[in-house]
Design a protein around this motif. Structure first.
Motif, PDB file in Angstrom:
ATOM      1  N   LEU A 152       0.806  -1.218   0.000  1.00 41.02           N
ATOM      2  CA  LEU A 152       0.000   0.000   0.000  1.00 41.02           C
ATOM      3  C   LEU A 152       0.847   1.280   0.000  1.00 41.02           C
ATOM      4  N   PRO A 153       1.649   1.473  -1.061  1.00 40.18           N
ATOM      5  CA  PRO A 153       2.438   2.705  -1.155  1.00 40.18           C
ATOM      6  C   PRO A 153       1.533   3.902  -1.394  1.00 40.18           C
ATOM      7  N   ARG A 154       1.919   5.035  -0.829  1.00 35.54           N
ATOM      8  CA  ARG A 154       1.172   6.283  -1.021  1.00 35.54           C
ATOM      9  C   ARG A 154       2.009   7.202  -1.909  1.00 35.54           C
ATOM     10  N   ILE A 155       1.806   7.077  -3.207  1.00 34.63           N
ATOM     11  CA  ILE A 155       2.515   7.908  -4.174  1.00 34.63           C
ATOM     12  C   ILE A 155       1.843   9.279  -4.168  1.00 34.63           C
ATOM     13  N   PRO A 156       2.610  10.351  -3.968  1.00 32.80           N
ATOM     14  CA  PRO A 156       1.984  11.680  -3.937  1.00 32.80           C
ATOM     15  C   PRO A 156       1.390  12.063  -5.288  1.00 32.80           C
ATOM     16  N   ALA A 157       0.387  12.946  -5.247  1.00 36.43           N
ATOM     17  CA  ALA A 157      -0.269  13.400  -6.481  1.00 36.43           C
ATOM     18  C   ALA A 157       0.727  14.091  -7.401  1.00 36.43           C
ATOM     19  N   SER A 158       1.638  14.874  -6.831  1.00 38.78           N
ATOM     20  CA  SER A 158       2.662  15.559  -7.607  1.00 38.78           C
ATOM     21  C   SER A 158       3.981  14.822  -7.418  1.00 38.78           C
ATOM     22  N   LEU A 159       4.463  14.201  -8.474  1.00 40.26           N
ATOM     23  CA  LEU A 159       5.695  13.411  -8.375  1.00 40.26           C
ATOM     24  C   LEU A 159       6.920  14.306  -8.471  1.00 40.26           C
ATOM     25  N   GLN A 160       7.515  14.581  -7.354  1.00 41.44           N
ATOM     26  CA  GLN A 160       8.724  15.396  -7.289  1.00 41.44           C
ATOM     27  C   GLN A 160       9.817  14.564  -6.632  1.00 41.44           C
ATOM     28  N   PRO A 161      10.859  14.157  -7.364  1.00 42.26           N
ATOM     29  CA  PRO A 161      11.911  13.368  -6.719  1.00 42.26           C
ATOM     30  C   PRO A 161      12.665  14.212  -5.696  1.00 42.26           C
ATOM     31  N   PHE A 162      13.172  13.559  -4.662  1.00 40.23           N
ATOM     32  CA  PHE A 162      13.982  14.298  -3.694  1.00 40.23           C
ATOM     33  C   PHE A 162      15.394  14.491  -4.218  1.00 40.23           C
ATOM     34  N   THR A 163      15.792  13.681  -5.197  1.00 46.67           N
ATOM     35  CA  THR A 163      17.079  13.875  -5.866  1.00 46.67           C
ATOM     36  C   THR A 163      17.080  13.111  -7.176  1.00 46.67           C
ATOM     37  N   VAL A 164      18.027  13.457  -8.022  1.00 49.10           N
ATOM     38  CA  VAL A 164      18.305  12.707  -9.241  1.00 49.10           C
ATOM     39  C   VAL A 164      19.723  12.186  -9.086  1.00 49.10           C
ATOM     40  N   ALA A 165      19.857  10.875  -9.077  1.00 46.53           N
ATOM     41  CA  ALA A 165      21.162  10.244  -8.890  1.00 46.53           C
ATOM     42  C   ALA A 165      21.719   9.813 -10.235  1.00 46.53           C
ATOM     43  N   GLU A 166      22.945  10.218 -10.509  1.00 44.88           N
ATOM     44  CA  GLU A 166      23.608   9.818 -11.741  1.00 44.88           C
ATOM     45  C   GLU A 166      24.625   8.733 -11.423  1.00 44.88           C
ATOM     46  N   TYR A 167      24.369   7.540 -11.933  1.00 37.69           N
ATOM     47  CA  TYR A 167      25.260   6.400 -11.752  1.00 37.69           C
ATOM     48  C   TYR A 167      26.177   6.308 -12.969  1.00 37.69           C
ATOM     49  N   PHE A 168      27.483   6.202 -12.716  1.00 36.88           N
ATOM     50  CA  PHE A 168      28.460   6.082 -13.795  1.00 36.88           C
ATOM     51  C   PHE A 168      29.201   4.762 -13.674  1.00 36.88           C
ATOM     52  N   PRO A 169      29.646   4.198 -14.801  1.00 35.58           N
ATOM     53  CA  PRO A 169      30.439   2.971 -14.728  1.00 35.58           C
ATOM     54  C   PRO A 169      31.853   3.227 -14.189  1.00 35.58           C
ATOM     55  N   THR A 170      32.282   4.470 -14.223  1.00 34.95           N
ATOM     56  CA  THR A 170      33.594   4.850 -13.703  1.00 34.95           C
ATOM     57  C   THR A 170      33.418   5.375 -12.282  1.00 34.95           C
ATOM     58  N   PRO A 171      34.053   4.739 -11.289  1.00 38.92           N
ATOM     59  CA  PRO A 171      33.894   5.220  -9.908  1.00 38.92           C
ATOM     60  C   PRO A 171      34.461   6.619  -9.724  1.00 38.92           C
ATOM     61  N   GLY A 172      33.862   7.383  -8.804  1.00 40.72           N
ATOM     62  CA  GLY A 172      34.409   8.664  -8.395  1.00 40.72           C
ATOM     63  C   GLY A 172      33.842   9.882  -9.095  1.00 40.72           C
TER      64      GLY A 172
END
Length: 178
Positions: free
Chosen positions: A89-109
């Motif tokens: 029973l997840p409660r998805i908000p009416a307005s979808l606003q992420p708390f962050t955008v995470a960028e994953y790279f194959p190169t560490p660091g």
């Protein structure tokens, strides 16, 4: 990031996905499941326990790809049900606003987030859940931790690819930075 075998249209074969991952970023959604009190304050954070290909155990948040022609809301609900069960029973908000955008790279660091398979962009959400959560698919267990427990260095060390940093950002977003 987690994967699943699925027969839905828009899903790629393993070969197609490997080719795509080598040529362009892939879009993901990530959800930090939380329990909240009557005032809306986060009381617990749900972290999944998974085993990776090498047999090592690690903690993670709900995560998965967005399919072609799939709304973000639908992708979130699909992955929450896949990992937490159909009565979470997840409660998805009416307005979808992420708390962050995470960028994953194959190169560490490059960023705190790392995925050796690909360059991925993940929109991350904090999602209150009120139902009974029973981990499914490749999730072995779900543990509810207090914000203090979730912020502990030993928990962060159990998370791979920078997901510990993601949980820390989620805690800060809800005023629980420790």
């Amino acid at each position: 990031m987690t994967e699943t075998t699925d027969t839905q249209p828009g899903w790629f074969s393993a070969e197609e996905l490997q080719s795509i991952r080598g040529r362009m970023p892939v879009l993901y959604v990530q959800a930090v499941p939380v329990r909240v009190d009557e005032a809306g304050m986060v009381t617990h954070i749900g972290l999944l326990m998974r085993a990776d290909e090498s047999g090592d155990f690690n903690r993670s948040v709900v995560s998965g790809r967005v399919l072609y022609h799939e709304r973000i809301r639908d992708a979130l609900l699909r992955h929450l049900e896949k990992d937490l069960g159909p009565v979470a029973l997840p409660r998805i908000p009416a307005s979808l606003q992420p708390f962050t955008v995470a960028e994953y790279f194959p190169t560490p660091g490059i960023t705190p987030f790392h995925d050796p398979r690909q360059h991925a962009v993940a929109m991350a959400y904090i999602v209150p859940v009120t139902g009974d959560c029973q981990p499914r698919q490749d999730a072995l267990d779900l543990v509810w931790l207090t914000p203090e427990e979730a912020a502990a260095p030993e928990v962060r060390e159990e998370m791979t690819g920078g997901q510990g940093a993601l949980v820390h950002q989620a805690l800060a977003h809800v005023g629980q930075a420790l």
